[in-house]
Design a protein around this motif. Structure first.
Motif, mmCIF file in Angstrom:
data_model
loop_
_atom_site.group_PDB
_atom_site.id
_atom_site.type_symbol
_atom_site.label_atom_id
_atom_site.label_comp_id
_atom_site.label_asym_id
_atom_site.label_seq_id
_atom_site.Cartn_x
_atom_site.Cartn_y
_atom_site.Cartn_z
ATOM 1 N N LYS A 57 0.811 -1.331 -0.120
ATOM 2 C CA LYS A 57 -0.037 -0.251 -0.011
ATOM 3 C C LYS A 57 0.725 1.299 -0.108
ATOM 4 O O LYS A 57 1.758 1.336 0.698
ATOM 5 C CB LYS A 57 -1.024 0.116 1.203
ATOM 6 C CG LYS A 57 -2.055 -0.799 1.135
ATOM 7 C CD LYS A 57 -3.209 -0.702 2.000
ATOM 8 C CE LYS A 57 -2.824 -0.657 3.628
ATOM 9 N NZ LYS A 57 -3.900 -0.700 4.618
ATOM 10 N N GLY A 58 0.304 2.197 -0.790
ATOM 11 C CA GLY A 58 1.166 3.522 -0.703
ATOM 12 C C GLY A 58 2.362 3.304 -1.673
ATOM 13 O O GLY A 58 3.036 4.585 -1.801
ATOM 14 N N MET A 59 2.635 2.446 -2.406
ATOM 15 C CA MET A 59 3.798 2.272 -3.123
ATOM 16 C C MET A 59 3.802 3.105 -4.534
ATOM 17 O O MET A 59 4.886 3.610 -5.072
ATOM 18 C CB MET A 59 4.328 1.006 -3.817
ATOM 19 C CG MET A 59 5.512 0.550 -4.218
ATOM 20 S SD MET A 59 6.094 -1.088 -4.347
ATOM 21 C CE MET A 59 5.120 -1.589 -5.978
ATOM 22 N N ASP A 120 5.821 11.590 0.312
ATOM 23 C CA ASP A 120 6.003 10.677 1.608
ATOM 24 C C ASP A 120 4.725 10.701 2.642
ATOM 25 O O ASP A 120 4.325 9.756 3.160
ATOM 26 C CB ASP A 120 7.354 11.296 2.274
ATOM 27 C CG ASP A 120 7.872 10.283 3.335
ATOM 28 O OD1 ASP A 120 8.196 9.003 2.764
ATOM 29 O OD2 ASP A 120 7.933 10.657 4.313
ATOM 30 N N ILE A 121 4.114 11.767 2.763
ATOM 31 C CA ILE A 121 3.047 11.781 3.723
ATOM 32 C C ILE A 121 1.956 10.814 3.135
ATOM 33 O O ILE A 121 1.244 10.172 4.235
ATOM 34 C CB ILE A 121 2.525 13.280 4.172
ATOM 35 C CG1 ILE A 121 1.678 13.171 5.193
ATOM 36 C CG2 ILE A 121 1.914 13.825 2.756
ATOM 37 C CD1 ILE A 121 1.192 14.713 5.851
ATOM 38 N N VAL A 122 1.523 10.909 1.917
ATOM 39 C CA VAL A 122 0.621 9.845 1.359
ATOM 40 C C VAL A 122 1.056 8.647 1.484
ATOM 41 O O VAL A 122 0.139 7.945 1.960
ATOM 42 C CB VAL A 122 0.527 10.436 -0.341
ATOM 43 C CG1 VAL A 122 -0.520 9.327 -0.947
ATOM 44 C CG2 VAL A 122 0.084 11.921 -0.426
ATOM 45 N N LYS A 123 2.224 8.156 1.230
ATOM 46 C CA LYS A 123 2.721 7.008 1.448
ATOM 47 C C LYS A 123 2.538 6.344 2.900
ATOM 48 O O LYS A 123 2.204 5.340 3.254
ATOM 49 C CB LYS A 123 4.157 6.609 1.099
ATOM 50 C CG LYS A 123 4.942 5.424 1.365
ATOM 51 C CD LYS A 123 6.424 5.283 1.221
ATOM 52 C CE LYS A 123 6.965 6.165 2.225
ATOM 53 N NZ LYS A 123 7.200 5.374 3.451
ATOM 54 N N VAL A 124 3.109 7.210 3.733
ATOM 55 C CA VAL A 124 2.955 7.074 5.474
ATOM 56 C C VAL A 124 1.641 6.791 5.712
ATOM 57 O O VAL A 124 1.013 5.715 6.348
ATOM 58 C CB VAL A 124 3.557 7.746 6.082
ATOM 59 C CG1 VAL A 124 3.327 7.565 7.647
ATOM 60 C CG2 VAL A 124 5.142 7.828 6.005
ATOM 61 N N LYS A 143 -10.312 5.755 5.060
ATOM 62 C CA LYS A 143 -10.604 7.136 5.027
ATOM 63 C C LYS A 143 -10.169 7.411 3.350
ATOM 64 O O LYS A 143 -10.610 8.358 2.825
ATOM 65 C CB LYS A 143 -9.715 7.843 5.883
ATOM 66 C CG LYS A 143 -9.891 9.322 5.791
ATOM 67 C CD LYS A 143 -9.430 10.064 6.818
ATOM 68 C CE LYS A 143 -9.254 11.539 7.009
ATOM 69 N NZ LYS A 143 -8.732 12.302 7.991
ATOM 70 N N TYR A 144 -9.076 6.835 3.073
ATOM 71 C CA TYR A 144 -8.126 7.090 1.866
ATOM 72 C C TYR A 144 -8.668 5.875 0.930
ATOM 73 O O TYR A 144 -8.064 5.068 1.086
ATOM 74 C CB TYR A 144 -6.857 7.407 2.126
ATOM 75 C CG TYR A 144 -6.549 8.477 3.220
ATOM 76 C CD1 TYR A 144 -7.116 9.877 3.139
ATOM 77 C CD2 TYR A 144 -5.761 8.338 4.300
ATOM 78 C CE1 TYR A 144 -6.727 10.707 3.997
ATOM 79 C CE2 TYR A 144 -5.469 9.226 5.138
ATOM 80 C CZ TYR A 144 -6.023 10.507 5.096
ATOM 81 O OH TYR A 144 -5.783 11.325 6.166
ATOM 82 N N ARG A 145 -8.967 6.480 -0.213
ATOM 83 C CA ARG A 145 -9.422 5.331 -1.411
ATOM 84 C C ARG A 145 -8.206 5.155 -2.202
ATOM 85 O O ARG A 145 -8.147 4.057 -3.185
ATOM 86 C CB ARG A 145 -10.626 5.692 -1.922
ATOM 87 C CG ARG A 145 -11.857 5.633 -1.176
ATOM 88 C CD ARG A 145 -12.997 5.752 -2.096
ATOM 89 N NE ARG A 145 -13.135 6.880 -2.804
ATOM 90 C CZ ARG A 145 -13.601 8.249 -2.571
ATOM 91 N NH1 ARG A 145 -14.080 8.308 -1.437
ATOM 92 N NH2 ARG A 145 -13.747 9.401 -3.177
ATOM 93 N N GLY A 146 -7.307 5.954 -2.202
ATOM 94 C CA GLY A 146 -6.002 5.721 -3.129
ATOM 95 C C GLY A 146 -5.111 6.950 -2.795
ATOM 96 O O GLY A 146 -5.416 7.871 -2.090
ATOM 97 N N LEU A 151 -4.033 12.426 -1.414
ATOM 98 C CA LEU A 151 -3.152 13.535 -1.447
ATOM 99 C C LEU A 151 -4.352 14.861 -1.436
ATOM 100 O O LEU A 151 -4.019 15.856 -0.722
ATOM 101 C CB LEU A 151 -2.642 13.726 -3.007
ATOM 102 C CG LEU A 151 -1.790 14.729 -3.325
ATOM 103 C CD1 LEU A 151 -0.392 14.944 -2.623
ATOM 104 C CD2 LEU A 151 -1.580 14.875 -4.779
ATOM 105 N N PHE A 152 -5.513 14.751 -2.362
ATOM 106 C CA PHE A 152 -6.331 15.948 -2.317
ATOM 107 C C PHE A 152 -7.071 16.040 -0.651
ATOM 108 O O PHE A 152 -7.622 17.166 -0.526
ATOM 109 C CB PHE A 152 -7.240 15.443 -3.576
ATOM 110 C CG PHE A 152 -6.789 15.915 -4.760
ATOM 111 C CD1 PHE A 152 -6.245 16.942 -5.148
ATOM 112 C CD2 PHE A 152 -6.623 14.663 -5.857
ATOM 113 C CE1 PHE A 152 -5.475 17.170 -6.300
ATOM 114 C CE2 PHE A 152 -6.315 14.916 -6.891
ATOM 115 C CZ PHE A 152 -5.531 16.181 -7.217
ATOM 116 N N THR A 153 -7.571 14.794 -0.348
ATOM 117 C CA THR A 153 -8.244 14.944 0.957
ATOM 118 C C THR A 153 -7.250 15.702 2.133
ATOM 119 O O THR A 153 -7.793 16.615 2.755
ATOM 120 C CB THR A 153 -8.281 13.290 1.440
ATOM 121 O OG1 THR A 153 -9.251 12.921 0.687
ATOM 122 C CG2 THR A 153 -8.826 13.561 2.955
#
Length: 297
Positions: A57-59, A120-124, A143-146, A151-153
C-alpha cells in the motif's frame, strides 16, 4: 550540470523503492502504532487483515515521484561536489575531500525534501491505514481510497501546507543521513579499490565493491536517520484521527516521555535490514545507467 547523474539517480531510486517497500510498510506501522509489539507480530497482523496487498500500500505514489527525488539527490550531490572540486583543486583528477563529499550529500538530502514531502506523507498514511483485503470479513471503510484521493483529502482538510507536515523532521533526517550515505560509500569504495585510488560516485567498475559499499552506506545512513524518521512518521500520521503534537519538538518530548528514549530507534533493525539490499540495488542501477549513458555519449 551533470544531467547523466539526474537520469541515473532517478532509475536507481525507483528500483530501490520496488525492492524495499514491503519492509518499509512494516517499519512505518511499528513506528506509529503502539499495538505492534514486534516485527513478526506486525507482519502476521498485516497479512491476516490486509493480505499481501497490505505490504505494498502506498507504493504507487513514491515509485512515481522517487524518480524525481532521487534525481534531485544524486544530481545535487554530484553538482555540489563538482563546484567544491573546482574551487579547491586545479587538477580534475584530484580526489575529493571527505568534507566536500559530506557537505554535498547534506545538500542533496535537504534539496529533495520539497519534492519528496507530499509523496511521503501520502505513502505513510496509506501504509498506516488498516484496509481489509478483498474476501475479508472486516467491513471497515478506509478514509483514503488511493494515493490521489489521499493527496487531495489532506490538501482539502489540512490545507496545502498539510502536505508538508513533518517536512522539518524529514530534512533533519535526510540531510545528515545522505551526508553519511555518500561519505561511507566513497570511503568504502576507496578502501576496496584494487588500485587504491579514490573512486567517487559515478566511476565504479567493480560491481562487488559497488554492491557492498552501497548496502553498507545505506545501513550507516539509517543509523543516523532513524530517530528523525520516527518523529517524521508520527507527525505525518498526526491528524488522521485527532491531533496530538504541536510540532517537532513537542513530538520528540512527548514520545520520549511516554515511551522512553528507545522510541527514537523504533524500526532501526528493520531499516538496516531493508537498507542493504535496497541501496545495493540503487547504486548498482545508478552506476549501470551512468556507465551506459557515458559509453553512448
Amino acid at each position: 550540470m551533470q544531467l547523466a547523474d539526474f537520469i541515473a539517480g532517478s532509475v536507481g531510486g525507483a528500483f530501490g523503492v520496488a525492492v524495499g517497500h514491503p519492509l518499509d510498510t512494516v517499519k512505518v506501522k511499528m513506528q506509529t502504532q503502539r499495538k505492534f509489539t514486534g516485527v513478526w507480530q506486525c507482519i502476521r497482523s498485516t497479512y491476516r487483515t490486509e493480505g499481501m496487498y497490505g505490504f505494498y500500500k502506498g507504493m504507487s505514489m513514491p515509485i512515481t515521484t522517487v524518480s524525481v527525488s532521487s534525481s534531485v539527490v544524486f544530481g545535487t550531490y554530484r553538482n555540489a561536489l563538482q563546484v567544491f572540486h573546482q574551487l579547491s583543486y586545479k587538477s580534475a583528477d584530484a580526489p575529493s575531500a571527505k568534507l566536500h563529499i559530506f557537505l554535498s550529500g547534506l545538500a542533496g538530502g535537504i534539496a529533495q525534501v520539497s519534492v519528496m514531502s507530499p509523496a511521503d506523507i501520502v505513502k505513510v498514511r496509506l501504509q498506516c491505514q488498516t484496509e481489509p483485503y478483498e474476501g475479508s470479513d472486516l467491513k471497515a471503510r478506509p478514509k483514503y481510497r488511493g494515493p490521489m484521493h489521499c493527496l487531495f483529502t489532506i490538501a482539502r482538510e489540512e490545507g496545502v501546507l498539510g502536505l508538508y507536515r513533518g517536512a522539518g523532521a524529514l530534512a533533519l533526517r535526510d540531510g545528515p543521513s545522505f551526508a553519511t550515505y555518500f561519505l561511507v560509500y566513497n570511503t568504502v569504495c576507496e578502501w576496496l579499490s584494487p588500485d587504491n585510488n579514490s573512486q567517487a560516485v559515478g566511476k565504479k567498475t567493480d560491481w562487488k565493491v559497488v554492491m557492498f559499499a552501497g548496502g553498507l552506506s545505506g545501513m550507516c545512513g539509517w543509523c543516523i536517520g532513524t530517530p528523525m524518521d520516527v518523529i517524521k512518521a508520527r507527525l505525518q500520521t498526526d491528524g488522521m484521527d485527532k491531533r496530538r503534537y504541536r510540532g517537532l519538538f513537542h513530538c520528540v518530548r512527548e514520545s520520549v516521555r511516554i515511551e522512553g528514549p528507545g522510541v527514537l530507534f523504533k524500526g532501526l533493525v528493520l531499516n538496516c535490514i531493508r537498507a542493504f539490499p535496497v541501496n545495493m540495488a540503487v547504486f548498482v542501477m545508478y552506476e549501470l545507467v551512468l556507465s551506459l549513458i557515458r559509453t553512448e555519449s
